[in-house]
Motif scaffolding. Structure first.
Motif, PDB file in Angstrom:
ATOM      1  N   SER A 475      -4.626 -11.039  -3.914  1.00 26.19           N
ATOM      2  CA  SER A 475      -5.943 -11.450  -3.654  1.00 26.19           C
ATOM      3  C   SER A 475      -6.289 -11.631  -2.251  1.00 26.19           C
ATOM      4  O   SER A 475      -7.453 -11.587  -1.690  1.00 26.19           O
ATOM      5  N   VAL A 476      -5.298 -12.411  -1.515  1.00 29.82           N
ATOM      6  CA  VAL A 476      -5.636 -13.061  -0.172  1.00 29.82           C
ATOM      7  C   VAL A 476      -5.643 -11.690   0.762  1.00 29.82           C
ATOM      8  O   VAL A 476      -6.398 -11.480   1.590  1.00 29.82           O
ATOM      9  N   PHE A 477      -4.719 -10.809   0.423  1.00 36.41           N
ATOM     10  CA  PHE A 477      -4.572  -9.521   1.203  1.00 36.41           C
ATOM     11  C   PHE A 477      -6.101  -8.800   0.967  1.00 36.41           C
ATOM     12  O   PHE A 477      -6.533  -8.069   1.982  1.00 36.41           O
ATOM     13  N   LEU A 478      -6.137  -8.440  -0.101  1.00 32.96           N
ATOM     14  CA  LEU A 478      -7.404  -7.859  -0.498  1.00 32.96           C
ATOM     15  C   LEU A 478      -8.709  -8.404   0.209  1.00 32.96           C
ATOM     16  O   LEU A 478      -9.718  -7.719   0.700  1.00 32.96           O
ATOM     17  N   HIS A 479      -8.763  -9.759  -0.022  1.00 33.42           N
ATOM     18  CA  HIS A 479      -9.821 -10.412   0.660  1.00 33.42           C
ATOM     19  C   HIS A 479     -10.165 -10.024   2.273  1.00 33.42           C
ATOM     20  O   HIS A 479     -11.097  -9.743   2.869  1.00 33.42           O
ATOM     21  N   HIS A 480      -8.853 -10.143   3.036  1.00 37.10           N
ATOM     22  CA  HIS A 480      -9.007  -9.973   4.381  1.00 37.10           C
ATOM     23  C   HIS A 480      -9.361  -8.493   4.626  1.00 37.10           C
ATOM     24  O   HIS A 480      -9.797  -8.205   5.764  1.00 37.10           O
TER      25      HIS A 480
END
Ligand code: HEM
Length: 517
Positions: A475-480
């Motif tokens: 999720s954090v990867f997709l966010h950034h």
């Protein structure tokens, strides 16, 4: 000539015939699940390999389920094996770990993992170490300790990307760095990079022919594993000294050294344990990252819902994403945007998910737990990615006794394969099961999914201890990614399923930074 003929009959043909007759009469006696054991010795291994070399995710299983039903017998990789694509049977297999079934890996895999790895442990020691690993990667630990590093390291990586990357390679690098930080508190440096190079060779060994005489890849992997183990054992020694002088760190190695206090793991045991954790989270998480991006790119509505930021051209950043058969220009984007909005609203779209989170934050401000919890549509994307193309298509086990399943008997010592992907792609449980549709996971979509139908992280005593960690990382990867870049695929790239789930060309993409869009 006659002598040669007789020799062939007695030495080759006769034993083969006896083998087949004996095998089929034994099968009849035992009432095995229906199926075919294929040719003597090789069984149906060649059919399995050639099936998974195609783009179709489940050709081997589809064909046999149609002929024999959802539990069938086959013979692959040198052993008779019962395949299950039945959620109830899969659950039975998972829940009876250690009682009726036990995990079983070929010796070649065990050599690479190390004999003290969690994946190979059994009985009480396994229970103890599994719960230690779970407690180290649970929600509160991620929220209070790990999230800050996950956010920082992902940003650091993305900030250093050039205009074109092989996404799969970058995702692997990120996953490795995150794991090194979480396991041993190492930030990326020359040492971790040189360890990663050796480690990549170890991973290649898992997908090679596991015969040292024939496979240079496997030989190289074994050598690299020794080097990785040597490097890690120096770290363990150093940390043990620190720990004995009262310096404790809150990472996995710290927890393992502390558990050693009540007479547990040796240095070698800890090293094996660390190597296995590095292996377990590496291909799985990085492949999911890459495939989530691929599926989003190919599903423009989902991409718009997850990322879009309002700009002078409508849905900014979206203008370069392929739509339908062609690529959009800025002019045509305005037109298409209107259609998009109608469709997005009809799908319950309110406002872009990640754009909204970013809008509330200062530049470069880290994500918090509440931000992660607010990524509801992203969770739908993660679920759908894991449903469609999980790298762990299922799990092998070995029966510890004769087992009755659905009126059939699986003999003691046989292998069983509980196929998760076969269930995930079954139209009976998921409407249009072979289409990427993240909206099916939204609460209001009416999708019903019993717990034993969606099992990307397994279940029972061997439930993946990294399941929450993997979700947060994704999720954090997709966010950034979506808030920093727009992108287009640099080349056509196909999803393949052999020797593992991956894209053929490691998913090359061209990137454009958002501040330049
Ligand atoms: C998308 C990412 C991931 C997927 C799909 C995944 C999937 C799975 C599955 C299906 C199993 C069960 C294997 C079995 O029953 O034999 C498993 C086990 C395991 N996973 Fe994960 N995993 C992921 C990420 C991670 C991460 C990030 C970690 C790191 C902590 C991790 C550590 C492990 C370990 C140590 C086991 C073995 C558990 C045991 O045998 O007791 N996994 N994983």
């Amino acid at each position: 000539m006659a002598a040669v003929f007789l020799y062939l009959v007695f030495s080759v043909a006769l034993p083969a015939i006896i083998f087949i007759v004996h095998r089929s009469s034994r099968c009849r006696r035992l009432r095995l699940p229906p199926g075919s054991l294929g040719l003597p010795f090789v069984g149906e291994t060649l059919q399995l390999i050639s099936a998974y070399k195609t783009e179709n995710p489940e050709p081997f299983i589809d064909e046999r389920v149609n002929r024999f039903g959802s539990v069938f017998t086959t013979h692959v990789f040198g052993e008779p094996t019962v395949f299950s694509v039945d959620p109830e049977t899969n659950r039975f297999i998972l829940q009876n770990e250690g009682k009726l079934f036990e995990c079983s890996y070929p010796g070649s895999i065990s050599n690479l993992l190390g004999k003290h790895s969690l994946l190979l442990m059994k009985g009480n020691l396994h229970k103890k170490m599994h719960s230690l690993t779970m407690s180290f990667a649970n929600s509160s630990i991620i929220r209070d300790h790990l999230l800050v590093d996950i956010d920082r390291l992902i940003r650091l990586n993305l900030d250093s990307w050039p205009d074109r990357v092989l996404l799969m390679e970058e995702a692997k690098k990120i996953t490795f760095e995150l794991t090194m930080k979480q396991l041993m508190s190492f930030d990326p440096c020359e040492w971790t990079e040189s360890l990663r190079k050796e480690y990549v060779l170890v991973i290649e060994g898992f997908f090679s022919v596991p015969l040292p005489i024939f496979s240079p890849t496997y030989r190289r992997a074994i050598k690299a594993r020794t080097k990785v183990a040597e490097a890690l054992s120096l770290v363990v020694k150093q940390r043990r000294i620190e720990s004995e002088s009262g310096e404790k760190r809150k990472d996995m190695l710290g927890a393992l050294l502390a558990s050693d206090d009540d007479g547990g793991l040796s240095d070698e045991g800890i090293v094996d344990f660390l190597v296995a954790l590095l292996v377990a989270g590496y291909e799985t998480t990085s492949t999911s990252m890459t495939l989530a991006v691929k599926f989003l790119t190919e599903t423009p509505l989902a991409l718009a819902q997850i990322m879009c930021c309002w700009g002078p051209y409508g849905i900014a950043g979206f203008v370069t994403v392929p739509y339908g058969s062609g690529h959009l220009s800025r002019g045509s984007a305005v037109h298409v945007t209107c259609n998009f909005l109608v469709q997005l609203y009809s799908l319950g779209f309110k406002k872009e998910e990640h754009g909204q989170i970013r809008a509330k934050k200062g530049e470069g401000e880290a994500l918090e737990w509440s931000d992660y919890k607010s990524m509801t549509f992203t969770q739908c994307v993660v679920n759908e990615t894991l449903r469609i193309a999980n790298i762990i298509g299922g799990i092998f086990r070995r029966t510890m006794t004769d087992i009755n399943v659905k009126g059939y008997t699986i003999p003691k010592g046989w292998k069983v394969f509980a196929s998760f992907r076969g269930v995930h792609l079954d139209h009976e449980y998921f409407k249009d099961a072979r289409t990427f549709n993240p909206w099916r996971w939204q609460n209001n979509s009416g999708a019903t999914c019993p717990a034993n139908v969606f099992t990307p992280f397994g279940g029972g005593q061997r439930l993946c201890p990294g399941y929450e960690l993997a979700r947060v990382e994704l999720s954090v990867f997709l966010h950034h990614l979506v808030t920093r870049f727009s992108w287009t695929p640099a080349e056509e790239d196909k999803l393949v399923f052999f020797p593992t789930t991956r894209t053929q060309k490691r998913y090359p993409i061209n990137l454009q930074r958002r501040d330049r869009v």
